[in-house]
Design a protein around this motif. Structure first.
Motif, mmCIF file in Angstrom:
data_model
loop_
_atom_site.group_PDB
_atom_site.id
_atom_site.type_symbol
_atom_site.label_atom_id
_atom_site.label_comp_id
_atom_site.label_asym_id
_atom_site.label_seq_id
_atom_site.Cartn_x
_atom_site.Cartn_y
_atom_site.Cartn_z
ATOM 1 N N GLY A 124 4.121 9.355 -5.702
ATOM 2 C CA GLY A 124 4.497 10.698 -5.223
ATOM 3 C C GLY A 124 3.524 11.252 -4.196
ATOM 4 N N VAL A 125 2.703 10.381 -3.561
ATOM 5 C CA VAL A 125 1.751 10.849 -2.541
ATOM 6 C C VAL A 125 2.431 10.801 -1.172
ATOM 7 C CG1 VAL A 125 -0.459 10.408 -1.397
ATOM 8 C CG2 VAL A 125 -0.236 10.021 -3.855
ATOM 9 N N ASN A 126 2.436 11.939 -0.482
ATOM 10 C CA ASN A 126 3.034 12.019 0.843
ATOM 11 C C ASN A 126 2.032 11.600 1.900
ATOM 12 O OD1 ASN A 126 5.671 12.793 1.338
ATOM 13 N ND2 ASN A 126 5.251 14.862 0.555
ATOM 14 N N ASP A 182 -5.054 18.032 -1.355
ATOM 15 C CA ASP A 182 -4.773 18.181 -2.796
ATOM 16 C C ASP A 182 -4.498 16.824 -3.442
ATOM 17 O OD1 ASP A 182 -4.891 20.843 -2.375
ATOM 18 O OD2 ASP A 182 -2.720 21.192 -2.419
ATOM 19 N N GLU A 183 -4.005 15.892 -2.622
ATOM 20 C CA GLU A 183 -3.619 14.592 -3.179
ATOM 21 C C GLU A 183 -4.611 13.487 -2.821
ATOM 22 O OE1 GLU A 183 1.086 15.018 -3.700
ATOM 23 O OE2 GLU A 183 0.510 14.267 -1.721
ATOM 24 N N ALA A 184 -5.730 13.882 -2.157
ATOM 25 C CA ALA A 184 -6.653 12.877 -1.621
ATOM 26 C C ALA A 184 -7.304 12.042 -2.726
ATOM 27 C CB ALA A 184 -7.723 13.560 -0.773
ATOM 28 N N LEU A 186 -5.879 5.283 -6.149
ATOM 29 C CA LEU A 186 -4.849 4.249 -6.023
ATOM 30 C C LEU A 186 -5.287 3.174 -5.019
ATOM 31 C CD1 LEU A 186 -2.019 4.304 -7.352
ATOM 32 C CD2 LEU A 186 -1.128 4.938 -5.130
ATOM 33 N N VAL A 187 -5.875 3.617 -3.906
ATOM 34 C CA VAL A 187 -6.310 2.687 -2.859
ATOM 35 C C VAL A 187 -7.434 1.785 -3.381
ATOM 36 C CG1 VAL A 187 -7.492 2.581 -0.629
ATOM 37 C CG2 VAL A 187 -5.508 4.043 -0.902
ATOM 38 N N ALA A 188 -8.315 2.355 -4.193
ATOM 39 C CA ALA A 188 -9.406 1.557 -4.767
ATOM 40 C C ALA A 188 -8.819 0.416 -5.598
ATOM 41 C CB ALA A 188 -10.298 2.443 -5.634
ATOM 42 N N LEU A 201 0.832 -1.209 0.000
ATOM 43 C CA LEU A 201 0.000 0.000 0.000
ATOM 44 C C LEU A 201 0.868 1.262 0.000
ATOM 45 C CD1 LEU A 201 -2.693 1.529 0.386
ATOM 46 C CD2 LEU A 201 -2.531 1.059 2.830
ATOM 47 N N PHE A 202 1.770 1.338 0.994
ATOM 48 C CA PHE A 202 2.529 2.586 1.128
ATOM 49 C C PHE A 202 3.656 2.680 0.095
ATOM 50 C CE2 PHE A 202 0.294 2.083 5.166
ATOM 51 C CZ PHE A 202 -0.458 3.249 5.095
ATOM 52 N N GLY A 203 4.099 1.529 -0.396
ATOM 53 C CA GLY A 203 5.071 1.523 -1.492
ATOM 54 C C GLY A 203 4.445 2.116 -2.750
ATOM 55 N N ASP A 204 3.223 1.692 -3.067
ATOM 56 C CA ASP A 204 2.550 2.198 -4.266
ATOM 57 C C ASP A 204 2.247 3.702 -4.139
ATOM 58 O OD1 ASP A 204 2.689 -0.365 -5.117
ATOM 59 O OD2 ASP A 204 0.526 -0.680 -5.387
ATOM 60 N N LEU A 205 1.847 4.101 -2.917
ATOM 61 C CA LEU A 205 1.556 5.530 -2.712
ATOM 62 C C LEU A 205 2.834 6.361 -2.895
ATOM 63 C CD1 LEU A 205 -0.832 5.198 0.353
ATOM 64 C CD2 LEU A 205 -1.443 6.308 -1.801
#
Ligand code: ADP
Ligand code: ASP
Ligand code: MG
Length: 434
Positions: A289-291, A314-316, A322-324, A281-285
């Protein structure tokens, strides 16, 4: 030759011709006291927002390169006008764009990092007896040679970096409030101006919502040991000094309370409780480029758990899309996106040695009927995510419960309060307060 002082003026401070003339007067007065001044100027008033809006009217997705070309025009206008106003006061002044001032960055448009500053032209102007006026918020990529911007609020970072490169005595950040307060003075009426804040506390405050200083400017100041003085461009009183912690420093247990309404919460629901899921999950984020800021994983029930995290609003949408996709890939039960959260934080170096602060914070929020959705901590910060509508109530309740309006509140004993003298008797007091 006298020392160099960097003076940064934010948008409100230069929002009109009258304000620009007042700023020129302020710079001139510093020069007349015998200092050499490098001024760093923001765009006038809401100019940057207006330019962003203008871009959106001609394109749904403006190219980032052209966006930076557009936005850097804002600072270019105000730097030239400031020089003209200084000239009218009989002072020689030269303006420089970021690239002319030698601000060298990486190539990331809209969020470039300063890599180096080669301020030869600025130094030559100062050595020649002129005032140097530098456009904040901008630089040039060493790699692509393109013009870049440093992110919103970036003029603070320009000023600190310029102060470090010029070996300035200190860097003054002139803004629309009198200094760094125990809470945003626009939200808490009884907020109190702090005399001194350590870099570490200011880093936590800036990263948790006190927008008075851009986070990166505080990091830069700490890394290069640049003393900062945040003060008002409207009144002449001493502001807040930000510097390294030492034993003579003011030791409030809580330095301040911040709030941030710029984040959103994403929850990945019904995640199979197996190794490797969080990494994916956090690797893909990160790859997108999502912080990510806060992360909470629930205790698992029947082999499934929920993972919630916060990102900038702004990145939500990008994060949620991506999460979906990830939810589908790992067999989770979908996701939630909540864009109405606020993060409320208590910050203070004294927390390290004083137990019970978190318990008291949760108790105060409970008594104010504010529900806590997420919690995160650092050694000197406790943050709670609450509903956005509760932010003002939460900040005010905490401010009053921790008695931050009182100078003597919750302080380590035997430690005096010390203010640093800016070297200008007329501007600052060095009186110690027992
Ligand atoms: P500038 O345009 O001068 O860069 P900013 O708007 O970026 O000014 O930052 C100043 C604002 O920061 C203030 O108007 C105030 O509302 C806000 N602020 C938030 N938290 C604090 C705090 N703890 N102390 C002082 N100001 C704060
Ligand atoms: N003008 C830019 C902004 O509005 C940079 C700054 O003011 O610091 O974000
Ligand atoms: Mg700012």
């Amino acid at each position: 030759m006298s020392g160099i002082i960097v003076q940064k003026f934010g948008g409100t401070s230069v929002q009109s011709p009258e304000r620009i003339k007042a700023v020129a007067g302020r710079i001139a007065a510093t020069v007349e006291r015998g200092h050499r001044v490098c001024a760093v100027i923001s765009a006038m008033g809401q100019t940057t927002d207006e330019l962003i809006e203008l871009a959106s009217q001609v394109s749904p997705d403006p190219p980032v390169r052209e966006m930076d070309m557009l936005l850097t025009a804002g600072e270019r206008i105000s730097m030239a006008l400031t020089c003209m106003a200084l000239d009218a006061l009989g002072h020689s002044a030269v303006s420089f764009t970021g690239s002319q001032a030698g601000v060298l960055t990486d190539p990331r448009h809209g969020k470039a990092m300063i890599l180096d500053i080669q301020p030869d032209r600025v130094r030559a102007a100062l050595d020649g007896g002129a005032i140097a006026v530098v456009a904040g918020f901008q630089g040039m990529s060493t790699d692509t040679k393109e013009i870049t911007t440093l992110g919103r609020g970036g003029s603070d970072t320009s000023a600190v970096a310029m102060a470090a490169a010029l070996g300035a005595e200190y860097c003054e950040i002139f803004t629309d409030v009198e200094g760094v307060f125990t809470a945003d003075p626009r939200v808490v009426e009884s907020a109190r101006k702090l005399h001194v804040v350590s870099y570490d506390e200011m880093l936590e405050m800036a990263s948790s919502g006190a927008k008075v200083l851009m986070l990166r400017s505080v990091e830069y100041a700490r890394n290069h040991n640049v003393a900062l003085h945040v003060r008002s461009s409207f009144v002449d009183s001493p502001g807040t000094w930000i510097r390294g912690e030492d034993e003579r420093m003011e030791r409030a247990i809580i330095a301040g309370i911040t709030h941030d309404v710029t984040e959103a919460k994403v929850t990945l629901k019904g995640v199979p409780d197996q190794p490797g899921i969080a990494a994916k999950l956090f690797g893909d984020l990160a790859e997108a480029g999502v912080n990510v800021d806060m992360i909470v994983q629930n205790v698992s029930a029947e082999g499934h758990t929920d993972i919630s995290f916060t990102v900038n609003r702004d990145e939500a949408k990008k994060a949620a899309t991506l999460v979906a996709k990830i939810a589908g890939e790992i067999g989770a039960n979908g996701y939630d996106l909540d864009e109405t959260i606020a993060k409320v934080s208590l910050v203070g170096a004294g927390m390290r040695s004083h137990p019970g602060i978190a318990a008291k914070m949760f108790d105060v929020l409970a008594s104010s009927s504010v529900n806590i959705e997420m919690i995160s901590t650092s050694p000197i910060r406790i943050s709670c995510v609450v509903h956005e509508k509760d932010a003002t109530t939460a900040v005010n309740a905490l401010h009053s419960a921790f008695e931050l309006e009182a100078e003597s509140a919750l302080r380590d004993s035997h430690v005096g309060v010390e203010r640093i003298d800016s070297g200008d008797e007329a501007e600052s007091s060095s009186a110690g307060v027992a």
